[in-house]
Design a protein around this motif. Sequence first.
Motif, PDB file in Angstrom:
ATOM      1  N   THR A 111       1.003  -1.212   0.002  1.00 11.06           N
ATOM      2  CA  THR A 111      -0.155  -0.080   0.017  1.00 11.06           C
ATOM      3  C   THR A 111       0.843   1.269  -0.134  1.00 11.06           C
ATOM      4  OG1 THR A 111      -0.145   0.104   2.537  1.00 11.06           O
ATOM      5  CG2 THR A 111      -1.808  -1.140   1.263  1.00 11.06           C
ATOM      6  N   GLU A 112       0.250   2.440  -0.058  1.00 11.47           N
ATOM      7  CA  GLU A 112       0.974   3.641  -0.158  1.00 11.47           C
ATOM      8  C   GLU A 112       1.516   3.944   1.244  1.00 11.47           C
ATOM      9  OE1 GLU A 112       0.165   8.368  -1.685  1.00 11.47           O
ATOM     10  OE2 GLU A 112      -1.493   6.914  -1.433  1.00 11.47           O
ATOM     11  N   TRP A 113       0.827   3.705   2.341  1.00 11.75           N
ATOM     12  CA  TRP A 113       1.319   3.584   3.487  1.00 11.75           C
ATOM     13  C   TRP A 113       2.619   2.914   3.851  1.00 11.75           C
ATOM     14  CZ3 TRP A 113       2.277  -0.194   7.087  1.00 11.75           C
ATOM     15  CH2 TRP A 113       2.289   0.204   8.256  1.00 11.75           C
ATOM     16  N   ALA A 114       2.550   1.675   3.266  1.00 13.71           N
ATOM     17  CA  ALA A 114       3.762   0.745   3.248  1.00 13.71           C
ATOM     18  C   ALA A 114       5.003   1.267   2.794  1.00 13.71           C
ATOM     19  CB  ALA A 114       3.320  -0.833   2.881  1.00 13.71           C
ATOM     20  N   MET A 115       4.650   1.851   1.650  1.00 17.25           N
ATOM     21  CA  MET A 115       6.040   2.441   1.020  1.00 17.25           C
ATOM     22  C   MET A 115       6.570   3.712   1.449  1.00 17.25           C
ATOM     23  SD  MET A 115       6.608   0.067  -1.157  1.00 17.25           S
ATOM     24  CE  MET A 115       7.610   0.885  -2.304  1.00 17.25           C
ATOM     25  N   GLN A 116       5.759   4.326   2.154  1.00 21.70           N
ATOM     26  CA  GLN A 116       6.117   5.659   2.752  1.00 21.70           C
ATOM     27  C   GLN A 116       6.294   5.566   4.313  1.00 21.70           C
ATOM     28  OE1 GLN A 116       3.103   8.378   1.674  1.00 21.70           O
ATOM     29  NE2 GLN A 116       3.632   8.280  -0.537  1.00 21.70           N
ATOM     30  N   THR A 117       5.849   4.589   4.973  1.00 20.89           N
ATOM     31  CA  THR A 117       5.815   4.747   6.387  1.00 20.89           C
ATOM     32  C   THR A 117       7.397   4.688   6.855  1.00 20.89           C
ATOM     33  OG1 THR A 117       5.527   3.494   8.524  1.00 20.89           O
ATOM     34  CG2 THR A 117       5.568   2.179   6.562  1.00 20.89           C
ATOM     35  N   PRO A 118       7.907   5.259   8.009  1.00 26.15           N
ATOM     36  CA  PRO A 118       9.287   5.037   8.457  1.00 26.15           C
ATOM     37  C   PRO A 118       9.562   3.873   8.813  1.00 26.15           C
ATOM     38  CG  PRO A 118       7.927   6.710  10.019  1.00 26.15           C
ATOM     39  CD  PRO A 118       7.212   6.459   8.656  1.00 26.15           C
ATOM     40  N   LEU A 119       8.548   2.889   9.029  1.00 28.42           N
ATOM     41  CA  LEU A 119       8.705   1.595   9.587  1.00 28.42           C
ATOM     42  C   LEU A 119       9.296   0.883   8.501  1.00 28.42           C
ATOM     43  CD1 LEU A 119       5.250   0.886  11.511  1.00 28.42           C
ATOM     44  CD2 LEU A 119       7.443   1.682  12.502  1.00 28.42           C
ATOM     45  N   LYS A 120       9.274   1.147   7.363  1.00 30.70           N
ATOM     46  CA  LYS A 120       9.764   0.597   6.114  1.00 30.70           C
ATOM     47  C   LYS A 120      11.320   0.545   6.299  1.00 30.70           C
ATOM     48  CE  LYS A 120       9.828  -0.027   1.245  1.00 30.70           C
ATOM     49  NZ  LYS A 120      11.307   0.160   0.907  1.00 30.70           N
TER      50      LYS A 120
END
Length: 432
Positions: free
Chosen positions: A402-411
């Motif tokens: 998801t967009e969240w998954a690609m942008q989160t600092p957790l990545k």
Amino acid sequence: MDSLNYLYGFGNEHQTEALTGALPIGQFSPQRCPYNLYAEQFSSTAFTAPRATNRRSWTYRLRPSVAQLGFRAYPLEGLKTAPLNLVTPPDPMRWDPLPLPSEPTDFIHGITTIAVNGNADAQHGVAVHLYVANQSMNSRVFSCADGELLLVPQHGSLHLDTEFGQLQLAPGEIAVIPRGVKFRVQLLDDSSRGYLCENYGAALELPERGPVGANGYANDRDFQYPQAWFEDNDTPHQLITKFAGHCYLTELPFSPFDVVAWTGNSAPYKYDLSRFNVINTVSFDHPDPSIFTVLTSPSDGAGWANLDFVIFPPRWMVAENTFRPPWYHRNVMSELMGLIEGQYDAKQHGFSPGGTSLHNCMTPHGPEAEVFAKASNDTLAPQRYQDTMAFMFESRYRFTPTEWAMQTPLKQSDYANCWNNISKLFDQNDKI
């Protein structure tokens, strides 16, 4: 922790009643049901599905499910549904665990989608969500019409109220909620975190054992189904339903958990992963991970699963003259992994309990350099892998983060660097 009574056997025709005599005898829908209950059939496969795969249950309840008001839109921003029109690079990816919430958050509002594949409307593929919670749902209820839900807690125990009865769930156990079943999640600890797989495709089933024979892997007898339980009260409840990728809310002037009795083979169930009977090599070579499959959702390609739920539990490793960790490989299947506890044997650093990794179709992956060096030079005595539980959602369809998954600092932006120090070891004079 678990003080509830359960019915046993995967996919069995169960029958259970909370009031003696609530189940009709000899037929499913008499002119008048005992206790003036309403008969309602719940079907999670087509009426004409073959007997071996047909799943349906008859419920006997205070009110039929149709006794509800109209729905209004209820956006849940973190919850996404396939397909997503997003670009997916072929890189290996890894994420740190979701932090536990500091604000009051129940299960349904603590869901964040990390990756999806397939198409919910076309009824193939899956979505993988993460969840965190620090409060119970109480009078809030959820159902998902888009797919069945596989719940994998990593931290904190849960109590599930469902239309068919109650389940209690701790880390190291899983639960499956059939498509369309209403349920609520109550916390048994201060907080909870875990993984949620939404299966758009064929219902999960036990994999065939093949040459293994009649025993091994997950055994039918170890799957637990709830006894009938009901609430007879007029407390207002909110019902949130996920339908065609969107969420909707309706107000109910009563509890929807009003099934007094049920009979059939489609109902929520739970399974303790420690009961999985691991089949492993006792000669040489690391076996394919398919040998650790607990449940599978088949597709129209034989042996090519819509979803395999695979675990890597405590086990003995005894293979001789063998590189014991998972080998380097590229795979037509896409692999999304999670870690419940301990350490995964192919990783030394960075893959923490509650974390997630993604290796899509044909993306190369395998042990870090440190793991390779150690495993290549170990003394190969019998070795016990203990205090560990990793799992994998494996699918024939490519995962789209998801967009969240690609942008989160957790990545973890540096995940691929764990293979940077792999060097050439080739030596024409060293045949071993």
